[in-house]
Design an enzyme around this catalytic site. Structure first.
Site, PDB file in Angstrom:
ATOM      1  N   LYS A 119      72.208  40.721 -30.931  1.00  0.00           N
ATOM      2  CA  LYS A 119      71.844  40.796 -29.511  1.00  0.00           C
ATOM      3  C   LYS A 119      73.159  40.759 -28.753  1.00  0.00           C
ATOM      4  O   LYS A 119      73.454  39.840 -28.000  1.00  0.00           O
ATOM      5  CB  LYS A 119      70.919  39.612 -29.168  1.00  0.00           C
ATOM      6  CG  LYS A 119      70.351  39.627 -27.762  1.00  0.00           C
ATOM      7  CD  LYS A 119      69.230  40.633 -27.568  1.00  0.00           C
ATOM      8  CE  LYS A 119      68.781  40.627 -26.112  1.00  0.00           C
ATOM      9  NZ  LYS A 119      67.741  41.640 -25.831  1.00  0.00           N
TER      10      LYS A 119
ATOM     11  N   ASP B  51      59.691  37.704 -41.389  1.00  0.00           N
ATOM     12  CA  ASP B  51      58.233  37.504 -41.279  1.00  0.00           C
ATOM     13  C   ASP B  51      57.578  38.784 -40.767  1.00  0.00           C
ATOM     14  O   ASP B  51      56.508  39.180 -41.234  1.00  0.00           O
ATOM     15  CB  ASP B  51      57.893  36.336 -40.341  1.00  0.00           C
ATOM     16  CG  ASP B  51      57.717  35.012 -41.092  1.00  0.00           C
ATOM     17  OD1 ASP B  51      58.407  34.823 -42.113  1.00  0.00           O
ATOM     18  OD2 ASP B  51      56.885  34.177 -40.666  1.00  0.00           O
TER      19      ASP B  51
ATOM     20  N   ASP C  96      65.396  35.173 -40.052  1.00  0.00           N
ATOM     21  CA  ASP C  96      64.162  34.411 -40.300  1.00  0.00           C
ATOM     22  C   ASP C  96      62.981  35.107 -39.637  1.00  0.00           C
ATOM     23  O   ASP C  96      61.932  35.321 -40.250  1.00  0.00           O
ATOM     24  CB  ASP C  96      64.338  32.991 -39.743  1.00  0.00           C
ATOM     25  CG  ASP C  96      63.080  32.163 -39.921  1.00  0.00           C
ATOM     26  OD1 ASP C  96      62.507  32.174 -41.029  1.00  0.00           O
ATOM     27  OD2 ASP C  96      62.653  31.510 -38.940  1.00  0.00           O
TER      28      ASP C  96
ATOM     29  N   TYR D 197      71.133  27.605 -37.383  1.00  0.00           N
ATOM     30  CA  TYR D 197      70.650  26.685 -38.417  1.00  0.00           C
ATOM     31  C   TYR D 197      71.684  25.627 -38.796  1.00  0.00           C
ATOM     32  O   TYR D 197      71.381  24.697 -39.524  1.00  0.00           O
ATOM     33  CB  TYR D 197      70.258  27.466 -39.685  1.00  0.00           C
ATOM     34  CG  TYR D 197      68.869  28.051 -39.627  1.00  0.00           C
ATOM     35  CD1 TYR D 197      68.567  29.045 -38.711  1.00  0.00           C
ATOM     36  CD2 TYR D 197      67.864  27.615 -40.487  1.00  0.00           C
ATOM     37  CE1 TYR D 197      67.289  29.586 -38.657  1.00  0.00           C
ATOM     38  CE2 TYR D 197      66.595  28.153 -40.432  1.00  0.00           C
ATOM     39  CZ  TYR D 197      66.306  29.140 -39.526  1.00  0.00           C
ATOM     40  OH  TYR D 197      65.045  29.668 -39.476  1.00  0.00           O
TER      41      TYR D 197
ATOM     42  N   ASP E 252      65.516  42.804 -30.438  1.00  0.00           N
ATOM     43  CA  ASP E 252      64.207  43.112 -29.843  1.00  0.00           C
ATOM     44  C   ASP E 252      63.809  44.556 -30.179  1.00  0.00           C
ATOM     45  O   ASP E 252      62.685  44.832 -30.598  1.00  0.00           O
ATOM     46  CB  ASP E 252      64.203  42.843 -28.331  1.00  0.00           C
ATOM     47  CG  ASP E 252      65.406  43.428 -27.594  1.00  0.00           C
ATOM     48  OD1 ASP E 252      66.364  43.902 -28.256  1.00  0.00           O
ATOM     49  OD2 ASP E 252      65.402  43.418 -26.349  1.00  0.00           O
TER      50      ASP E 252
HETATM   51  C1  IPM Z   1      62.109  30.520 -44.405  1.00  0.00           C
HETATM   52  C2  IPM Z   1      61.481  29.343 -43.738  1.00  0.00           C
HETATM   53  C3  IPM Z   1      62.558  28.291 -43.518  1.00  0.00           C
HETATM   54  C4  IPM Z   1      63.607  28.910 -42.606  1.00  0.00           C
HETATM   55  C5  IPM Z   1      62.061  26.958 -42.964  1.00  0.00           C
HETATM   56  C6  IPM Z   1      60.962  26.362 -43.824  1.00  0.00           C
HETATM   57  C7  IPM Z   1      63.184  25.976 -42.773  1.00  0.00           C
HETATM   58  O1  IPM Z   1      60.860  29.702 -42.563  1.00  0.00           O
HETATM   59  O2  IPM Z   1      62.630  30.358 -45.528  1.00  0.00           O
HETATM   60  O3  IPM Z   1      62.083  31.619 -43.835  1.00  0.00           O
HETATM   61  O4  IPM Z   1      63.463  28.870 -41.380  1.00  0.00           O
HETATM   62  O5  IPM Z   1      64.589  29.420 -43.132  1.00  0.00           O
HETATM   63 MN    MN Z   2      60.921  31.850 -42.194  1.00  0.00          MN
END
Ligand code: IPM
Ligand code: MN
Length: 350
Positions: free
Chosen positions: A188, A248, A244, A138, A220
């Protein structure tokens, strides 16, 4: 002066899409919790995001950043819009805030709450992901050479400083010590041998110093275990991009993005931290009244806990748990009403 009331200055940055809808609910609940617990919030509106950008060309003006630095915290809704090219707001607003304010921890709890079905019917998950938030892929290192030719080459470099890795691991180890004492590093190391070696060596040093039990999983495999054996995780620490992606997945396993909260933390509290739901701006449901404000409310609970209002934070958590245990709610308004009722009930029983 009479009774002393604790006051916090909090910037309200609703942002794009459903951000304004969900943070309006969260704000109201925080104010109610404040009334119950003896503090007030001095909310400062901060209208940045796609609309502001399209109107003015500004993403994050320096004077606004300077004002944000003076606050105690920021409550953020969501950033991103289909009307703005990818990256403009994500990099220019959200990531710039994370970097400029040096919010090096992205704290993302992932707990399957009572009443929320586990998508694969297995045991629930009760983990916290500590995501490094200022470095890695990032950081913005890289570029494109020979653009628009057959030799076009694009690079993204993952930056991992020893100091950055160490402070992140120390925070995660501290959290692990307050929980089960177990810390899982996710990386990794079998392929990313440079960054992997740094993370692994520093993790061992920090574990030896703090006495936490260090475990390791390749990213993974960690995805597989999260689904097949989530109980093996308690505190997970990982780099920016792995974090990140993993968060999710963790959200999907604990009731979905609608319930997931995050804090972009400056653990030393030398400046404000930013609290935001993990979900995005969700343009597909804007204005339908369907947005789930629970992620924003739980992010506000993280904010209150960070500000030192632990009892109020627990009340917000308990209100969300109570609504979920009663089957949840199907609209933003229904959530707002049910949460306010539950919070009122918690105040009443005290
Ligand atoms: C998160 C989002 C952000 C990230 C994006 C919107 C830049 O996906 O906060 O997880 O990748 O960190
Ligand atoms: Mn995210």
């Amino acid at each position: 002066m009479g009774d002393h009331v604790r006051t916090y200055t909090v910037a309200h940055l609703p942002g794009d899409g459903i951000g304004p809808e969900v943070t309006a609910v969260a704000k109201d609940l925080v104010d109610r919790a404040g009334t119950m617990h003896g503090f007030t919030i001095d909310w400062r509106p901060c209208p940045l995001g796609s609309k502001h950008y399209l109107k003015t060309g500004e993403v994050l003006p320096d004077n606004v950043l300077a004002d944000l630095r003076k606050t105690d915290a920021v409550l953020l809704g969501a950033v991103g819009s289909e009307e703005v090219p990818p990256g403009v707001l994500e990099r220019g607003l959200l990531l710039r805030l994370r970097f400029e304010l040096d919010l090096y921890i992205n704290l993302r709890p992932a707990r399957l709450r009572p009443g929320v079905p586990s998508p694969h019917g297995s045991a629930g998950m009760d983990a916290v992901v500590v995501r490094e938030n200022t470095e890695g892929l990032y950081a913005g290192a890289g570029g494109i050479v020979h653009r628009d030719t057959a030799f076009e080459t694009a690079t993204e470099e993952s930056l991992n400083t020893r100091a950055g890795v160490e402070r992140c691991l120390r925070y995660a180890a501290g959290l692990a010590s307050q929980r089960s004492g177990k810390l899982t590093l996710v990386h990794k190391t079998n392929v990313l041998t440079n960054a992997g070696s740094l993370w692994m060596r520093v993790a061992h040093l920090v574990a030896a110093e703090t006495g936490v039990q260090l475990d390791y999983a390749h990213v993974d495999a960690a995805c597989l275990y999260m689904v097949s054996d989530p109980g093996r995780f308690d505190v997970i620490v990982t780099d920016n991009l792995f974090g990140d992606i993993l968060t999710d997945l963790a959200a999907a396993l604990t009731g979905g993005l609608g319930l997931s909260a995050s804090g972009n933390l400056n653990p030393e509290k030398t400046g404000p931290s930013i609290f935001e739901p993990v979900h995005g701006s969700a343009p597909d449901i804007v204005g339908t009244g369907k947005a789930n404000p629970a992620g924003a409310v739980l992010s506000s609970a993280l904010m209150l806990s960070h500000l030192g209002e632990a009892a109020a934070a627990l009340d917000l958590e308990a209100a969300v748990d109570a609504v979920l245990a009663a089957g949840g709610a199907t609209s933003t308004d229904a959530w707002a009403t049910a949460l306010a009722d539950e919070l009122g009930r918690l105040g009443g029983v005290r």
